[in-house]
Scaffold this motif. Structure first.
Motif, PDB file in Angstrom:
ATOM      1  N   LEU A 100      26.731  24.766  33.964  1.00  0.00           N
ATOM      2  CA  LEU A 100      26.466  25.519  35.200  1.00  0.00           C
ATOM      3  C   LEU A 100      27.621  26.473  35.510  1.00  0.00           C
ATOM      4  O   LEU A 100      27.429  27.586  35.986  1.00  0.00           O
ATOM      5  N   VAL A 101      28.853  26.049  35.234  1.00  0.00           N
ATOM      6  CA  VAL A 101      30.030  26.871  35.500  1.00  0.00           C
ATOM      7  C   VAL A 101      30.478  27.627  34.246  1.00  0.00           C
ATOM      8  O   VAL A 101      30.857  28.795  34.301  1.00  0.00           O
ATOM      9  N   ALA A 134      38.339  33.072  43.363  1.00  0.00           N
ATOM     10  CA  ALA A 134      37.071  33.808  43.521  1.00  0.00           C
ATOM     11  C   ALA A 134      36.015  32.880  44.145  1.00  0.00           C
ATOM     12  O   ALA A 134      36.094  31.660  43.987  1.00  0.00           O
ATOM     13  N   SER A 193      32.452  30.954  49.235  1.00  0.00           N
ATOM     14  CA  SER A 193      31.156  31.547  48.869  1.00  0.00           C
ATOM     15  C   SER A 193      30.104  31.211  49.916  1.00  0.00           C
ATOM     16  O   SER A 193      30.084  30.112  50.456  1.00  0.00           O
ATOM     17  N   GLN A 209      32.797  35.282  51.559  1.00  0.00           N
ATOM     18  CA  GLN A 209      31.936  36.098  50.679  1.00  0.00           C
ATOM     19  C   GLN A 209      30.503  36.012  51.170  1.00  0.00           C
ATOM     20  O   GLN A 209      29.962  34.918  51.339  1.00  0.00           O
ATOM     21  N   THR A 253      28.883  40.734  48.270  1.00  0.00           N
ATOM     22  CA  THR A 253      28.593  40.772  46.837  1.00  0.00           C
ATOM     23  C   THR A 253      27.393  41.663  46.569  1.00  0.00           C
ATOM     24  O   THR A 253      26.307  41.475  47.129  1.00  0.00           O
ATOM     25  N   HIS A 286      30.896  39.437  37.796  1.00  0.00           N
ATOM     26  CA  HIS A 286      30.450  38.085  38.142  1.00  0.00           C
ATOM     27  C   HIS A 286      30.782  37.099  36.998  1.00  0.00           C
ATOM     28  O   HIS A 286      30.040  36.178  36.726  1.00  0.00           O
ATOM     29  N   GLY A 287      31.880  37.389  36.299  1.00  0.00           N
ATOM     30  CA  GLY A 287      32.260  36.515  35.189  1.00  0.00           C
ATOM     31  C   GLY A 287      31.243  36.535  34.054  1.00  0.00           C
ATOM     32  O   GLY A 287      31.108  35.561  33.307  1.00  0.00           O
ATOM     33  N   ASP A 333      38.356  40.898  38.932  1.00  0.00           N
ATOM     34  CA  ASP A 333      38.149  39.556  38.393  1.00  0.00           C
ATOM     35  C   ASP A 333      37.261  39.627  37.164  1.00  0.00           C
ATOM     36  O   ASP A 333      36.844  40.705  36.733  1.00  0.00           O
ATOM     37  N   SER A 334      36.994  38.463  36.578  1.00  0.00           N
ATOM     38  CA  SER A 334      36.161  38.261  35.388  1.00  0.00           C
ATOM     39  C   SER A 334      37.012  38.239  34.120  1.00  0.00           C
ATOM     40  O   SER A 334      37.456  39.286  33.634  1.00  0.00           O
ATOM     41  N   ARG A 358      42.362  34.545  32.256  1.00  0.00           N
ATOM     42  CA  ARG A 358      42.670  33.223  31.685  1.00  0.00           C
ATOM     43  C   ARG A 358      44.163  33.058  31.428  1.00  0.00           C
ATOM     44  O   ARG A 358      44.614  31.962  31.120  1.00  0.00           O
TER      45      ARG A 358
HETATM   46  C1  LIG Z   1      29.547  28.844  38.676  1.00  0.00           C
HETATM   47  C2  LIG Z   1      29.845  30.162  39.308  1.00  0.00           C
HETATM   48  C3  LIG Z   1      29.316  30.439  40.560  1.00  0.00           C
HETATM   49  C4  LIG Z   1      29.606  31.652  41.180  1.00  0.00           C
HETATM   50  N1  LIG Z   1      29.136  31.865  42.442  1.00  0.00           N
HETATM   51  C5  LIG Z   1      29.442  33.032  43.067  1.00  0.00           C
HETATM   52  C6  LIG Z   1      29.047  33.231  44.409  1.00  0.00           C
HETATM   53  O1  LIG Z   1      28.480  32.363  45.049  1.00  0.00           O
HETATM   54  N2  LIG Z   1      29.324  34.445  44.968  1.00  0.00           N
HETATM   55  C7  LIG Z   1      29.974  35.437  44.277  1.00  0.00           C
HETATM   56  O2  LIG Z   1      30.196  36.519  44.811  1.00  0.00           O
HETATM   57  N3  LIG Z   1      30.394  35.241  43.006  1.00  0.00           N
HETATM   58  C8  LIG Z   1      30.156  34.059  42.402  1.00  0.00           C
HETATM   59  N4  LIG Z   1      30.607  33.844  41.130  1.00  0.00           N
HETATM   60  C9  LIG Z   1      31.428  34.874  40.461  1.00  0.00           C
HETATM   61  C10 LIG Z   1      32.906  34.665  40.772  1.00  0.00           C
HETATM   62  O3  LIG Z   1      33.204  34.963  42.108  1.00  0.00           O
HETATM   63  C11 LIG Z   1      33.809  35.562  39.900  1.00  0.00           C
HETATM   64  O4  LIG Z   1      33.363  36.889  39.985  1.00  0.00           O
HETATM   65  C12 LIG Z   1      33.816  35.120  38.439  1.00  0.00           C
HETATM   66  O5  LIG Z   1      33.883  33.720  38.329  1.00  0.00           O
HETATM   67  C13 LIG Z   1      35.011  35.748  37.732  1.00  0.00           C
HETATM   68  O6  LIG Z   1      34.990  35.465  36.371  1.00  0.00           O
HETATM   69  P1  LIG Z   1      35.852  34.287  35.695  1.00  0.00           P
HETATM   70  O7  LIG Z   1      35.132  33.021  36.010  1.00  0.00           O
HETATM   71  O8  LIG Z   1      35.848  34.631  34.259  1.00  0.00           O
HETATM   72  O9  LIG Z   1      37.221  34.317  36.338  1.00  0.00           O
HETATM   73  C14 LIG Z   1      30.378  32.620  40.508  1.00  0.00           C
HETATM   74  C15 LIG Z   1      30.912  32.329  39.247  1.00  0.00           C
HETATM   75  C16 LIG Z   1      30.681  31.113  38.661  1.00  0.00           C
HETATM   76  C17 LIG Z   1      31.326  30.811  37.333  1.00  0.00           C
END
Ligand SMILES: Cc1cc2nc3c(=O)[nH]c(=O)nc-3n(C[C@H](O)[C@H](O)[C@H](O)COP(=O)(O)O)c2cc1C
Length: 377
Positions: A31-32, A83, A113, A134, A162, A279-280, A310-311, A314
């Motif tokens: 999920l993550v 984040a 979030s 957020q 977002t 969004h990663g 972000d994104s 590491r």
């Molecule tokens: C499991 C998960 C849930 C996330 N939920 C949200 C969210 O609720 N709102 C949002 O704006 N971004 C969300 N994101 C994106 C993160 O805020 C962020 O942009 C992202 O994790 C950055 O990439 P990284 O994980 O490689 O650092 C989520 C990311 C992950 C991994």
């Protein structure tokens, strides 16, 4: 303190990720850990950082390294924040509050979030002045307004809106794992619970995770479509952003910007900043890595508004790379989440320490004693 969990032997964020994988059932870990479709974009975020080479300069006095960063009048202890991550308690029970408190202790921003598994009020209390909010714009204007009013009442002064979720991302791992609403207990889920007793016990103690800010609204949800309609909308436009700008009196940033013209439009509408983010890699597989998208954006709006990236963060050096390419600040998502997954609060501390020490070393090796002085040269 005796390091019973062996966390001190985790040398990198990747080590923490592997430890988390060993303690968490597959469906919750994925999920993550997962990204959109082929996950190319998620991988690309990390590769692209590694491709940005930094040339050291020597014989500079680096005996006193200052990695503080000031944003909107507040000076933070490090140039990265947490984040926003939705439903993180499913990954590790209590993760939201653990991270909010960590951010307070280490004096970095914590972004709560909309879709967190803890209420925005409880997170504001835990982050105690370091909390940002957020917002996901709902298809129901009353739901959006309700969240904004609650965030205001809870004392948040900085809001990220977002923009990069006109639809939920397609995450192949979640489909394979048969993640569904309402949650279904499949044989794989049962096997995962038995194989990960610590996670299962902690989940029993903390209770089933939910999307806390919308708990009442989602009580009757019988499908992902119901959840999506409450949380997000494909109809979010620049007109709505204009209204949000007029409505929110505090600092307003738009998260999920990748195109310089979108960045310029945010500046024209009076936004205080943007988060260059994909969004990663969870929304699409075909987009650019954020560190590659950054220079054109910085050229367009740098100096006019705050740029956060972000994104794919590491390594401590990634923050240096982001600053060198025009960002003022960064967010880490999974990096800190993996820490909690690897070892609860101590794991979160370890993740923070790894990033911080790596950054201090990078600044020293590169001959730049203060993060604020990092530039393109
Ligand atoms: C499991 C998960 C849930 C996330 N939920 C949200 C969210 O609720 N709102 C949002 O704006 N971004 C969300 N994101 C994106 C993160 O805020 C962020 O942009 C992202 O994790 C950055 O990439 P990284 O994980 O490689 O650092 C989520 C990311 C992950 C991994």
């Amino acid at each position: 303190m005796v390091d019973l969990m062996g966390l001190d032997r985790a040398a990198s964020i990747d080590d923490l990720r592997l430890r988390a994988r060993r303690r968490i059932p597959r469906f919750a870990f994925d999920l993550v850990d997962g990204g959109a479709e082929s996950e190319r974009n998620m991988r690309r975020n990390i590769e692209a950082f590694e491709e940005v080479e930094l040339t050291p300069r020597y014989m500079v006095d680096v005996s006193d390294i200052d990695m503080r960063a000031t944003l909107f009048g507040q000076t933070y202890g490090a140039p990265f924040g947490m984040a926003p991550i939705g439903m993180l308690n499913a990954f590790w029970p209590g993760a939201d509050l653990t991270l909010a408190k960590l951010c307070k202790r280490r004096n970095i921003p914590y972004v709560a979030s909309s879709a967190a598994s803890t209420t925005l009020e409880a997170l504001a209390t835990a982050a105690d002045g370091n909390g940002w909010f957020q917002l996901y714009v709902s298809s129901d204007a009353d739901v959006t307004e309700g969240l904004i009013a609650r965030a205001e009442a809870a004392g948040y002064t900085t809001m990220l809106v977002t923009a990069d979720v006109p639809a939920a991302g397609k995450r192949d791992r979640d489909i394979r794992n048969q993640l569904a609403v309402p949650f279904r207990i499949t044989p794989e889920v049962v096997a995962g619970l038995i194989a990960n007793p610590r996670w299962s016990l902690e989940t029993l103690i903390h209770g089933k995770p939910n999307i806390a800010n919308y708990a009442d609204l989602l009580q009757g949800a019988t499908s992902y479509a119901d959840v999506q309609k409450t949380l997000i909308t494909p109809g979010f436009t620049w007109e709505d952003l204009k209204r949000l700008r007029a409505r929110w009196k505090g600092k307003l940033l738009v998260k999920g910007i990748l195109h310089p013209q979108d960045a310029a439009q945010c500046a024209e509408l009076g936004c205080d900043g943007i988060v260059v983010s994909n969004h990663g890699g969870r929304q699409v597989a075909f987009g650019p890595a954020t560190i590659d998208a950054l220079p054109a954006i910085a050229e367009t709006v740098g100096g006019r508004m705050t740029i956060i990236l972000d994104s794919g963060i590491r390594r401590g050096a990634d923050m240096f790379r982001a600053k060198a390419r025009g960002a003022d600040f960064t967010f880490a998502g999974r990096a800190l989440a993996f820490g909690v997954g690897a070892g609860g609060q101590r794991g979160a501390e370890r993740a923070f320490d790894i990033l911080q020490l790596e950054l201090i070393r990078a600044l020293g090796q590169l001959g730049v004693p203060s993060f604020a002085a990092v530039g393109s040269s």
